[in-house]
Write a protein that holds these residues in place. Sequence first.
Motif, PDB file in Angstrom:
ATOM      1  N   UNK A  16       0.806  -1.098   0.050  1.00  0.00           N
ATOM      2  CA  UNK A  16      -0.006  -0.010  -0.033  1.00  0.00           C
ATOM      3  C   UNK A  16       0.900   1.152  -0.070  1.00  0.00           C
ATOM      4  N   UNK A  17       0.837   2.101  -0.912  1.00  0.00           N
ATOM      5  CA  UNK A  17       1.396   3.407  -1.156  1.00  0.00           C
ATOM      6  C   UNK A  17       0.809   4.331  -0.347  1.00  0.00           C
ATOM      7  N   UNK A  18       1.216   5.080   0.721  1.00  0.00           N
ATOM      8  CA  UNK A  18       0.477   6.233   1.645  1.00  0.00           C
ATOM      9  C   UNK A  18       1.108   7.573   1.299  1.00  0.00           C
ATOM     10  N   UNK A  19       2.123   7.543   0.723  1.00  0.00           N
ATOM     11  CA  UNK A  19       2.450   9.075   0.407  1.00  0.00           C
ATOM     12  C   UNK A  19       2.998   9.274   1.477  1.00  0.00           C
ATOM     13  N   UNK A  20       2.864  10.739   2.203  1.00  0.00           N
ATOM     14  CA  UNK A  20       3.726  11.044   3.486  1.00  0.00           C
ATOM     15  C   UNK A  20       2.545  10.956   4.504  1.00  0.00           C
ATOM     16  N   UNK A  21       2.861  10.483   5.720  1.00  0.00           N
ATOM     17  CA  UNK A  21       2.108  10.703   6.931  1.00  0.00           C
ATOM     18  C   UNK A  21       2.853  11.131   8.003  1.00  0.00           C
ATOM     19  N   UNK A  22       2.097  11.935   8.937  1.00  0.00           N
ATOM     20  CA  UNK A  22       2.550  12.284   9.997  1.00  0.00           C
ATOM     21  C   UNK A  22       2.000  11.717  11.453  1.00  0.00           C
ATOM     22  N   UNK A  23       2.736  11.265  12.382  1.00  0.00           N
ATOM     23  CA  UNK A  23       2.324  10.491  13.407  1.00  0.00           C
ATOM     24  C   UNK A  23       2.962  11.356  14.618  1.00  0.00           C
ATOM     25  N   UNK A  24       1.844  12.008  15.592  1.00  0.00           N
ATOM     26  CA  UNK A  24       2.450  12.625  16.638  1.00  0.00           C
ATOM     27  C   UNK A  24       2.216  11.882  17.828  1.00  0.00           C
ATOM     28  N   UNK A  25       3.200  11.486  18.639  1.00  0.00           N
ATOM     29  CA  UNK A  25       2.945  10.650  19.929  1.00  0.00           C
ATOM     30  C   UNK A  25       3.531  11.549  21.000  1.00  0.00           C
ATOM     31  N   UNK A  26       2.937  10.916  22.313  1.00  0.00           N
ATOM     32  CA  UNK A  26       3.255  11.426  23.374  1.00  0.00           C
ATOM     33  C   UNK A  26       4.527  11.041  23.981  1.00  0.00           C
ATOM     34  N   UNK A  27       5.086   9.962  23.985  1.00  0.00           N
ATOM     35  CA  UNK A  27       6.322   9.427  24.720  1.00  0.00           C
ATOM     36  C   UNK A  27       7.527   9.795  23.803  1.00  0.00           C
ATOM     37  N   UNK A  28       8.631   9.605  24.466  1.00  0.00           N
ATOM     38  CA  UNK A  28       9.984   9.759  23.899  1.00  0.00           C
ATOM     39  C   UNK A  28      10.641   8.434  23.478  1.00  0.00           C
ATOM     40  N   UNK A  32       8.049   5.599  19.716  1.00  0.00           N
ATOM     41  CA  UNK A  32       8.950   5.694  18.496  1.00  0.00           C
ATOM     42  C   UNK A  32       9.340   4.361  18.053  1.00  0.00           C
ATOM     43  N   UNK A  33       9.702   3.498  19.257  1.00  0.00           N
ATOM     44  CA  UNK A  33      10.461   1.974  18.785  1.00  0.00           C
ATOM     45  C   UNK A  33       9.002   1.238  18.212  1.00  0.00           C
ATOM     46  N   UNK A  34       7.757   1.508  18.407  1.00  0.00           N
ATOM     47  CA  UNK A  34       6.720   0.875  17.730  1.00  0.00           C
ATOM     48  C   UNK A  34       6.557   1.123  16.575  1.00  0.00           C
ATOM     49  N   UNK A  35       6.402   2.524  16.313  1.00  0.00           N
ATOM     50  CA  UNK A  35       6.264   3.095  15.083  1.00  0.00           C
ATOM     51  C   UNK A  35       7.273   2.571  13.852  1.00  0.00           C
ATOM     52  N   UNK A  36       8.490   2.706  14.485  1.00  0.00           N
ATOM     53  CA  UNK A  36       9.549   2.465  13.630  1.00  0.00           C
ATOM     54  C   UNK A  36       9.671   0.922  13.225  1.00  0.00           C
ATOM     55  N   UNK A  37       9.562  -0.027  14.135  1.00  0.00           N
ATOM     56  CA  UNK A  37       9.361  -1.284  13.951  1.00  0.00           C
ATOM     57  C   UNK A  37       8.382  -1.566  12.711  1.00  0.00           C
ATOM     58  N   UNK A  38       7.175  -1.150  13.226  1.00  0.00           N
ATOM     59  CA  UNK A  38       5.831  -1.518  12.098  1.00  0.00           C
ATOM     60  C   UNK A  38       6.128  -0.913  10.839  1.00  0.00           C
ATOM     61  N   UNK A  39       6.688   0.554  10.571  1.00  0.00           N
ATOM     62  CA  UNK A  39       6.688   1.040   9.348  1.00  0.00           C
ATOM     63  C   UNK A  39       7.999   0.776   8.573  1.00  0.00           C
ATOM     64  N   UNK A  40       9.187   0.278   9.431  1.00  0.00           N
ATOM     65  CA  UNK A  40      10.501  -0.234   8.656  1.00  0.00           C
ATOM     66  C   UNK A  40      10.466  -1.905   8.554  1.00  0.00           C
ATOM     67  N   UNK A  41      10.320  -2.429   9.668  1.00  0.00           N
ATOM     68  CA  UNK A  41      10.556  -3.756   9.367  1.00  0.00           C
ATOM     69  C   UNK A  41       9.468  -4.549   8.974  1.00  0.00           C
ATOM     70  N   UNK A  42       7.950  -4.263   9.187  1.00  0.00           N
ATOM     71  CA  UNK A  42       7.114  -4.966   8.464  1.00  0.00           C
ATOM     72  C   UNK A  42       6.754  -4.310   7.182  1.00  0.00           C
ATOM     73  N   UNK A  43       6.543  -2.922   7.162  1.00  0.00           N
ATOM     74  CA  UNK A  43       6.038  -2.216   5.925  1.00  0.00           C
ATOM     75  C   UNK A  43       7.174  -1.697   4.953  1.00  0.00           C
ATOM     76  N   UNK A  44       8.303  -1.598   5.434  1.00  0.00           N
ATOM     77  CA  UNK A  44       9.287  -0.998   4.577  1.00  0.00           C
ATOM     78  C   UNK A  44       9.084   0.230   3.961  1.00  0.00           C
ATOM     79  N   UNK A  45       8.705   1.297   4.779  1.00  0.00           N
ATOM     80  CA  UNK A  45       8.329   2.700   4.403  1.00  0.00           C
ATOM     81  C   UNK A  45       9.690   3.437   4.629  1.00  0.00           C
TER      82      UNK A  45
END
Length: 262
Positions: A16-28, A32-45
């Motif tokens: 799925x091509x999603x273009x550009x997406x912004x995610x604003x999170x609470x923690x530091x 960040x670790x969850x998002x990075x894992x999902x979007x790089x390791x699983x989805x390769x964005x």
Amino acid sequence: MECQITTKNLKINKNKSIGKVIIVVEGESEEFKIMKHIFTKILNYNYISIKRNKVIQNEFRSKVNPNSTVIVANTNSSNIKSILEDKDYKDKLYDLLKIDYEHSLKNIPIYIIWDRDYESNEEKNVQQALQTFKSSLDNDFDMNGILLLNYPCIESYKISNFDKQLYKKSFKCSQDAKELCKKEKYYINNISENSIINAVGNMHRSLKNMRILKYDPSDFFETNNIIFKYQSDKYKENMIPALSLLSIMLVDLGIIYEEEKK
């Protein structure tokens, strides 16, 4: 587009091509670790992070999905008032998109992932944020953004990947969810294609418990408000039904979808 509450025939579209997406999170850290894992390791964005008091980090460049870029940023405070009042992170996003991508935020979907945190976030502030951030792309005169809450905290999302019965469980506080993650060894690195589908199933079962049978991720306020009131009533009974709405983002982007029966 309305989504029916289903736990069957859920699929992941890794192309799925999603273009550009912004995610604003609470923690530091954890978010960040969850998002990075999902979007790089699983989805390769492509993946970029903008952390508090840190320079922009181009952390991952994809050769598989080069036209899909996820930018994860946080505000200067973990209090939910910061997404209503903090101008600094918005300026950073504007500058990044203007200089590096020659884009504005107008047509870019924004997802705001936050913990309910009953001790730190007053009910009136959460209600205001829900009212303000109703859609990832269109909030009338306000900045784009849909607020997706974790009840009670981001650990509910981690657990929802692995525990198929999470929708039946409640916590008394965030610490209970964090301790369960440690006890059961629910690690971010173990999140997989199958597990994020399981997380959507858990979310849908939780919504069914609230008698929500369908929802529109592109206009989520009504559903979000029903969930918020339900959770508030349960909190008065000294329980917080485990629920993470992070999966709404994956449904809204078309990454997770229901495969039509032939």
